[in-house]
Structures are given as C-alpha cells and as structure tokens.
Design a protein around this motif. Structure first.
Motif, mmCIF file in Angstrom:
data_model
loop_
_atom_site.group_PDB
_atom_site.id
_atom_site.type_symbol
_atom_site.label_atom_id
_atom_site.label_comp_id
_atom_site.label_asym_id
_atom_site.label_seq_id
_atom_site.Cartn_x
_atom_site.Cartn_y
_atom_site.Cartn_z
ATOM 1 N N GLU A 293 32.599 41.194 40.363
ATOM 2 C CA GLU A 293 32.225 39.818 40.677
ATOM 3 C C GLU A 293 33.313 38.820 40.291
ATOM 4 O O GLU A 293 33.640 37.917 41.075
ATOM 5 C CB GLU A 293 30.920 39.462 39.953
ATOM 6 C CG GLU A 293 29.702 40.181 40.485
ATOM 7 C CD GLU A 293 28.460 39.874 39.682
ATOM 8 O OE1 GLU A 293 28.474 38.879 38.921
ATOM 9 O OE2 GLU A 293 27.471 40.619 39.799
ATOM 10 N N ILE A 294 33.878 38.965 39.115
ATOM 11 C CA ILE A 294 34.878 37.991 38.663
ATOM 12 C C ILE A 294 36.155 38.124 39.491
ATOM 13 O O ILE A 294 36.815 37.123 39.805
ATOM 14 C CB ILE A 294 35.180 38.132 37.149
ATOM 15 C CG1 ILE A 294 35.939 36.895 36.635
ATOM 16 C CG2 ILE A 294 35.941 39.396 36.834
ATOM 17 C CD1 ILE A 294 35.174 35.597 36.670
ATOM 18 N N ARG A 295 36.504 39.329 39.898
ATOM 19 C CA ARG A 295 37.698 39.508 40.723
ATOM 20 C C ARG A 295 37.505 38.937 42.117
ATOM 21 O O ARG A 295 38.449 38.366 42.695
ATOM 22 C CB ARG A 295 38.074 40.992 40.794
ATOM 23 C CG ARG A 295 38.722 41.490 39.510
ATOM 24 C CD ARG A 295 39.053 42.969 39.554
ATOM 25 N NE ARG A 295 39.772 43.370 38.346
ATOM 26 C CZ ARG A 295 40.065 44.624 38.036
ATOM 27 N NH1 ARG A 295 39.705 45.615 38.845
ATOM 28 N NH2 ARG A 295 40.708 44.906 36.923
ATOM 29 N N GLU A 296 36.307 39.051 42.658
ATOM 30 C CA GLU A 296 36.018 38.442 43.956
ATOM 31 C C GLU A 296 36.123 36.917 43.862
ATOM 32 O O GLU A 296 36.643 36.263 44.774
ATOM 33 C CB GLU A 296 34.616 38.838 44.422
ATOM 34 C CG GLU A 296 34.520 40.287 44.877
ATOM 35 C CD GLU A 296 33.104 40.696 45.235
ATOM 36 O OE1 GLU A 296 32.162 39.878 45.011
ATOM 37 O OE2 GLU A 296 32.908 41.821 45.739
ATOM 38 N N LEU A 297 35.664 36.354 42.758
ATOM 39 C CA LEU A 297 35.735 34.914 42.556
ATOM 40 C C LEU A 297 37.179 34.465 42.356
ATOM 41 O O LEU A 297 37.613 33.444 42.913
ATOM 42 C CB LEU A 297 34.886 34.523 41.339
ATOM 43 C CG LEU A 297 34.595 33.032 41.130
ATOM 44 C CD1 LEU A 297 33.881 32.426 42.330
ATOM 45 C CD2 LEU A 297 33.751 32.845 39.864
ATOM 46 N N LEU A 298 37.944 35.229 41.599
ATOM 47 C CA LEU A 298 39.336 34.881 41.331
ATOM 48 C C LEU A 298 40.222 35.033 42.565
ATOM 49 O O LEU A 298 41.318 34.459 42.609
ATOM 50 C CB LEU A 298 39.887 35.755 40.195
ATOM 51 C CG LEU A 298 39.341 35.460 38.798
ATOM 52 C CD1 LEU A 298 39.728 36.573 37.828
ATOM 53 C CD2 LEU A 298 39.851 34.113 38.282
ATOM 54 N N ALA A 299 39.763 35.771 43.558
ATOM 55 C CA ALA A 299 40.538 35.950 44.787
ATOM 56 C C ALA A 299 40.654 34.661 45.586
ATOM 57 O O ALA A 299 41.531 34.530 46.445
ATOM 58 C CB ALA A 299 39.909 37.045 45.647
ATOM 59 N N PHE B 35 41.493 39.440 33.608
ATOM 60 C CA PHE B 35 40.579 40.289 34.374
ATOM 61 C C PHE B 35 41.041 40.590 35.795
ATOM 62 O O PHE B 35 40.343 41.281 36.538
ATOM 63 C CB PHE B 35 39.193 39.636 34.447
ATOM 64 C CG PHE B 35 38.500 39.530 33.123
ATOM 65 C CD1 PHE B 35 38.138 40.662 32.412
ATOM 66 C CD2 PHE B 35 38.207 38.295 32.578
ATOM 67 C CE1 PHE B 35 37.498 40.572 31.188
ATOM 68 C CE2 PHE B 35 37.558 38.181 31.354
ATOM 69 C CZ PHE B 35 37.208 39.322 30.662
ATOM 70 N N GLY B 36 42.206 40.068 36.186
ATOM 71 C CA GLY B 36 42.732 40.360 37.518
ATOM 72 C C GLY B 36 43.029 41.842 37.691
ATOM 73 O O GLY B 36 42.873 42.647 36.762
ATOM 74 N N LYS B 37 43.489 42.216 38.870
ATOM 75 C CA LYS B 37 43.709 43.639 39.191
ATOM 76 C C LYS B 37 44.569 44.334 38.154
ATOM 77 O O LYS B 37 44.320 45.502 37.808
ATOM 78 C CB LYS B 37 44.345 43.755 40.583
ATOM 79 C CG LYS B 37 44.449 45.177 41.079
ATOM 80 C CD LYS B 37 44.975 45.230 42.499
ATOM 81 C CE LYS B 37 45.054 46.667 42.991
ATOM 82 N NZ LYS B 37 45.578 46.755 44.375
ATOM 83 N N ASN B 38 45.599 43.659 37.676
ATOM 84 C CA ASN B 38 46.471 44.247 36.657
ATOM 85 C C ASN B 38 46.312 43.533 35.322
ATOM 86 O O ASN B 38 47.262 43.426 34.545
ATOM 87 C CB ASN B 38 47.932 44.185 37.127
ATOM 88 C CG ASN B 38 48.167 44.992 38.384
ATOM 89 O OD1 ASN B 38 47.794 46.162 38.455
ATOM 90 N ND2 ASN B 38 48.756 44.371 39.392
ATOM 91 N N GLY B 39 45.101 43.025 35.070
ATOM 92 C CA GLY B 39 44.836 42.262 33.855
ATOM 93 C C GLY B 39 44.977 43.085 32.583
ATOM 94 O O GLY B 39 44.876 44.314 32.599
ATOM 95 N N TYR B 40 45.178 42.366 31.485
ATOM 96 C CA TYR B 40 45.432 43.053 30.217
ATOM 97 C C TYR B 40 44.160 43.508 29.493
ATOM 98 O O TYR B 40 44.225 44.288 28.544
ATOM 99 C CB TYR B 40 46.257 42.166 29.280
ATOM 100 C CG TYR B 40 45.632 40.837 28.905
ATOM 101 C CD1 TYR B 40 44.566 40.762 28.005
ATOM 102 C CD2 TYR B 40 46.139 39.642 29.413
ATOM 103 C CE1 TYR B 40 44.017 39.549 27.645
ATOM 104 C CE2 TYR B 40 45.588 38.424 29.057
ATOM 105 C CZ TYR B 40 44.526 38.374 28.166
ATOM 106 O OH TYR B 40 43.983 37.172 27.804
ATOM 107 N N ALA C 186 41.898 41.497 23.130
ATOM 108 C CA ALA C 186 42.172 42.021 24.478
ATOM 109 C C ALA C 186 43.659 42.037 24.799
ATOM 110 O O ALA C 186 44.134 42.923 25.500
ATOM 111 C CB ALA C 186 41.416 41.180 25.515
ATOM 112 N N SER C 187 44.393 41.050 24.293
ATOM 113 C CA SER C 187 45.819 40.939 24.613
ATOM 114 C C SER C 187 46.709 41.719 23.647
ATOM 115 O O SER C 187 47.938 41.576 23.673
ATOM 116 C CB SER C 187 46.236 39.465 24.603
ATOM 117 O OG SER C 187 45.946 38.861 23.349
#
Length: 213
Positions: free
Chosen positions: A185-191, A164-169, A106-107
């Motif tokens: 779902e994961i972005r809502e949790l990470l917020a 997995f954030g908004k600008n994740g790699y 992924a990176s």
C-alpha cells in the motif's frame, strides 16, 4: 509467554513515564505497539527470553528526546545505567539487550547482532499507512519546527521513499502478512507524489480537526 511481574511493574511505573519527553511519534503508545509486535515475533522463536524481549522494546527509544540521530546509542546507555535491571538479568543478558537496542534503527548500516535485535527492529516498523503518514509528519515537525505543512509533506515523501521504497533501507526479519500488505500500500501511494501529498494533507487535517495533533 511469562513476564516477571516485578520487572513489568518496575518498567510500567518508572520507564513508561519517561516517554512523555519524546515527540508523539516516539511516545509511550509507540512503545506499547513495539512491545506487542515484539511478542508476536518472539512467539515464533524457540527458547526466547520474554523478559529480555520486553525490556529491549521498553527501552529502545527512551533517549530519543536527547538526540534523535544517536537515540539508539543513548537509549542503550540509559538502559545499562539502570541498576534495577541487574536484579533481573545477568551481565551477558544485559549485553545482548544493549546490542539489540543499539541495532534496532532501520537506517543502521548492519544487521542486528542477535535474534533479539531482529525482533525489536522488525517490531519497530510501521504496519499501516495511517501510522506512517502521522509519524512522518509529527517527527518531521519535531526536527524542522519552522517548516510549513507543505514543506513537511515534501520531507515525508522523500524520507518514506528512502525508507520503504523499492530499494528502501528498512529491513524486516520475520514473515508478517500485515507488514507485507502495508508495504504494498505505501509503495503504491509513493509511486504518485501528488497523490501521496494530497493523502497526507487530508489525513493530517482530519487529525488536527479532532485535536489529536
């Protein structure tokens, strides 16, 4: 979808067992997950070679226990040294398999060089929050065995934000409703950092009580 029976038998009997050397986040269950997801995406591609898809997915993390930071290169090297594969693939096909394994991370700083690389790279992504919470914890524990659980939760939060954030790699090369739902779902949790850590703490505690990790 047709897989060469002899190829499948060889990999199941000789390659899958190698994944017992990896930590839980990259064990044979993960490999089977990636294989199944790879087939799903391969079904959308005309004239795809399913033997190649299967082999790429089966070998992509085989060298993870040797060096997690270079595992994609090591895994590709292990595949290339496997003389048995020459019975099933041409030199050109093995080159594509090698590059796809190298490109799956992924990176990575570049997109996969072939559709085969895009298939396995996409299939390698988590698609449930639970899997994400578990894998980020067990992988973190492997890398940082002296960390406390609270330090591992902090590490997981930072790592998953970057991935997995908004600008994740993490890149995704196929349309998939499961992944889109997971990403939401994961972005809502990470917020909410506190919510994320509390959620992971509770989930990991349950897994420990069940003796799963």
């Amino acid at each position: 979808m047709n897989i060469n029976d002899n190829l499948k038998k060889y990999i199941e009997e000789n390659i899958f067992q190698e994944y017992s050397k990896n930590e839980p986040a990259h064990n044979v269950e993960h490999i089977k997950y990636v294989i199944n997801r790879s087939f799903k995406f391969a079904d959308t591609v005309p004239n795809i070679n399913y033997d190649m898809v299967y082999t790429i997915a089966a070998y992509h993390d085989i060298g993870h226990h040797i060096d997690p930071k270079r595992h994609e290169i090591i895994s590709a090297e292990i595949m290339l040294k496997d003389e048995k594969l020459k019975k099933f693939f041409s030199k050109d096909e093995l080159k594509i398999i090698e590059e796809a394994i190298e490109d799956h991370r992924a990176s990575a700083d570049h997109e996969p060089r072939s559709i085969y690389g895009k298939i396995v790279s996409t299939a390698d992504r988590n698609n449930t929050v639970e899997a994400c919470l578990r894998r980020s914890y067990t992988y973190g524990k492997k890398l940082e065995p002296d960390f406390t659980d609270e330090e591992l939760f902090e590490r997981a939060y930072k790592h998953l934000n970057m991935k997995f954030g908004k600008n994740g790699y993490a890149k995704f090369f196929f349309k998939d409703e499961e992944y889109e739902n997971f990403l939401k779902e994961i972005r809502e949790l990470l917020a909410d950092k506190k919510l994320f850590i509390d959620t992971q703490r509770t989930y990991i505690s349950k897994l420990k009580n069940k003796g799963v990790i």
